[in-house]
Design an enzyme around this catalytic site. Structure first.
Site, short mmCIF file in Angstrom:
data_model
loop_
_atom_site.label_atom_id
_atom_site.label_comp_id
_atom_site.label_asym_id
_atom_site.label_seq_id
_atom_site.Cartn_x
_atom_site.Cartn_y
_atom_site.Cartn_z
N HIS A 210 16.12 105.87 9.74
CA HIS A 210 17.06 106.47 8.79
C HIS A 210 16.48 107.64 8.01
O HIS A 210 17.18 108.30 7.26
CB HIS A 210 17.59 105.42 7.81
CG HIS A 210 16.58 105.01 6.78
ND1 HIS A 210 15.58 104.12 7.07
CD2 HIS A 210 16.40 105.38 5.50
CE1 HIS A 210 14.83 103.96 5.99
NE2 HIS A 210 15.30 104.71 5.02
C1 UD1 Z 1 18.13 105.82 0.57
C2 UD1 Z 1 16.77 106.13 -0.05
C3 UD1 Z 1 15.67 105.76 0.94
C4 UD1 Z 1 15.82 104.35 1.43
C5 UD1 Z 1 17.21 104.17 2.03
C6 UD1 Z 1 17.48 102.80 2.57
C7 UD1 Z 1 16.73 108.05 -1.58
C8 UD1 Z 1 16.24 109.44 -1.74
N1 UD1 Z 1 16.64 107.55 -0.35
O1 UD1 Z 1 18.29 106.70 1.68
O2 UD1 Z 1 14.43 105.89 0.28
O3 UD1 Z 1 14.84 104.07 2.40
O4 UD1 Z 1 18.15 104.47 0.98
O5 UD1 Z 1 18.75 102.75 3.12
O6 UD1 Z 1 17.17 107.45 -2.54
N2 UD1 Z 1 25.92 105.59 3.17
C9 UD1 Z 1 26.97 104.77 3.46
N3 UD1 Z 1 27.10 103.62 2.78
C10 UD1 Z 1 26.23 103.23 1.81
C11 UD1 Z 1 25.15 104.08 1.51
C12 UD1 Z 1 25.01 105.25 2.20
O7 UD1 Z 1 27.78 105.06 4.33
O8 UD1 Z 1 26.40 102.13 1.23
C13 UD1 Z 1 25.76 106.85 3.93
C14 UD1 Z 1 26.45 108.01 3.28
O9 UD1 Z 1 26.92 108.85 4.27
C15 UD1 Z 1 25.31 108.70 2.55
C16 UD1 Z 1 24.15 108.45 3.50
O10 UD1 Z 1 24.38 107.15 4.03
O11 UD1 Z 1 25.54 110.06 2.31
C17 UD1 Z 1 22.83 108.48 2.82
O12 UD1 Z 1 22.78 107.59 1.69
P1 UD1 Z 1 21.76 107.87 0.49
O13 UD1 Z 1 21.81 106.80 -0.52
O14 UD1 Z 1 21.93 109.27 -0.01
O15 UD1 Z 1 20.34 107.86 1.19
P2 UD1 Z 1 19.73 106.94 2.34
O16 UD1 Z 1 19.55 107.76 3.54
O17 UD1 Z 1 20.45 105.63 2.47
#
Ligand code: UD1
Length: 373
Positions: A210
């Site tokens: 991820h």
């Molecule tokens: C975040 C953390 C990362 C951690 C990871 C675990 C930061 C900078 N990054 O990254 O350190 O390892 O979480 O998962 O805080 N999304 C969904 N549903 C959700 C959450 C996210 O669909 O419940 C999708 C959305 O499109 C979103 C993307 O995932 O834009 C990224 O989510 P985000 O929280 O920005 O970062 P992660 O890549 O999950």
């Protein structure tokens, strides 16, 4: 002396870290306020973890959701400030390295006359030395803002000393995430996850992916998924797919590369633990899985240029994939890890990865409270 402690969680890797801290606070009779920023919000990324870990419902839910780093961090800050003004805790505990961690520490540090309480960072001092990684920025800045830095492994201490952080503020507590692992492992094994998925006993790989550096780059993602496909000729490769990765695979038109793999929705905490515990090898870019596989005694290959958790390599079961990633060297490293074989649970656990780190966190907070009362 009863303390009022506000504990923040925002994203998936936070939930297993706050669970033992919340439990230890309750057992010791302290007042706790549990804040969920809502950075992660899907049933599979958030709700399943509350259920599996027996987490209490949040006292405050900030509902911030997804967005660019700036938007997400700013939204957490805006929503957290009034909560802090109302609650006025003695301590704010932030864990790990996600955007919510930094955002809440930053708000607390700027409350007038220290009215935001003191900040304790759990998992302090880890460094990948990769400034292009958003988590590295969050780690360094959160540590700089914290009054008390609670470290998971001894290698964190020289990192903090190098940044000029007063060693008086640094306390080794061990790894809170392993508290959750050891507590949930018997239940996870009872679920028989591999059998339910029809996987051959201890003859499959668990892969997760991820990191933006791996999945937001079409060439890199293709290299990794091709290697997984090649490995799946020998044994099943199970890939619970993070929402970010699923979206990127679609955007880059790489769906055919998923065909040889056993692609799953993101799993809950206990199911993932049960799946990992029986695996022959773990292939990952996650920080948490590097630590969990070390304690489970499962060989792990980390698909990153550097790790902020070097103790999993020096003492545990982890090895770094040769960088820059290429399919052939990745495949060779995975095969070498496989032939290394599994070790018994806990045999390679570093110091303080013993199931009692949550209690040591609360002791460290209480000792500081007495110290300065
Ligand atoms: C975040 C953390 C990362 C951690 C990871 C675990 C930061 C900078 N990054 O990254 O350190 O390892 O979480 O998962 O805080 N999304 C969904 N549903 C959700 C959450 C996210 O669909 O419940 C999708 C959305 O499109 C979103 C993307 O995932 O834009 C990224 O989510 P985000 O929280 O920005 O970062 P992660 O890549 O999950």
């Amino acid at each position: 002396m009863v303390m009022k402690v506000l504990v923040v969680a925002g994203a998936r890797p936070n939930f297993m870290k706050v669970a033992p801290i919340l439990r230890a606070l309750e057992r010791a009779g302290h007042r706790r306020v549990f804040v969920h920023t809502g950075q992660h919000y899907d049933a599979s990324m958030s709700d399943a973890f509350f259920r599996d870990l027996g987490l209490p419902l949040p006292d405050r839910h900030l509902g911030v959701g997804s967005g660019s780093h700036a938007r997400q961090t700013a939204r957490v800050m805006e929503a957290f400030e009034p909560v802090l003004e109302e609650e006025r805790p003695e301590w704010i505990v932030v864990v790990g390295d996600v955007n919510s961690t930094l955002a809440c520490a930053l708000v607390a540090s700027k409350m007038p006359n220290g009215s935001g309480g003191r900040i304790a960072h759990v998992e302090a001092g880890l460094r990948s030395d990769d400034w292009g990684m958003p988590e590295e920025v969050n780690r360094v800045l959160t540590d700089r803002l914290s009054d008390l830095l609670l470290t998971p492994s001894r290698d964190a201490h020289p990192n903090l000393a190098r940044e000029g952080i007063d060693p008086e503020r640094v306390v080794f507590v061990g790894n809170v995430m392993i508290d959750s692992l050891l507590r949930m492992l018997p239940h996870a094994q009872e679920l028989n996850v591999p059998q339910r998925l029809g996987l051959p006993e201890a003859r499959y790989a668990v892969a997760t992916l991820h990191r933006p550096s791996n999945v937001d780059d079409a060439v890199q993602l293709r290299v990794i998924l091709s290697a997984f496909g090649e490995l799946s000729r020998d044994f099943p490769v199970v890939l619970p797919l993070h929402p970010r990765t699923r979206e990127r695979v679609r955007a880059f038109g790489l769906e055919p590369l998923l065909e040889p793999l056993r692609v799953l929705e993101p799993l809950g905490y206990t199911e993932m633990l049960g799946l990992q515990a029986q695996a022959a090898v773990v292939l990952t870019d996650s920080g948490g899985l590097q630590e969990e596989s070390t304690v489970l005694g499962v060989p792990c290959v980390t698909l990153r240029e550097s790790t902020e958790r070097p103790v999993t390599v020096s003492e545990g079961t982890n090895r770094m994939a040769p960088w820059p990633l290429a399919s052939d060297t990745l495949i060779a490293t995975a095969r070498a890890a496989l032939s290394q074989g599994r070790t018994p649970v806990g045999a390679r656990a570093p110091e303080g990865w013993d199931g009692h780190a949550g209690e040591r966190v609360v002791e460290a907070l209480a000792a500081r409270s007495r110290h300065t009362a």
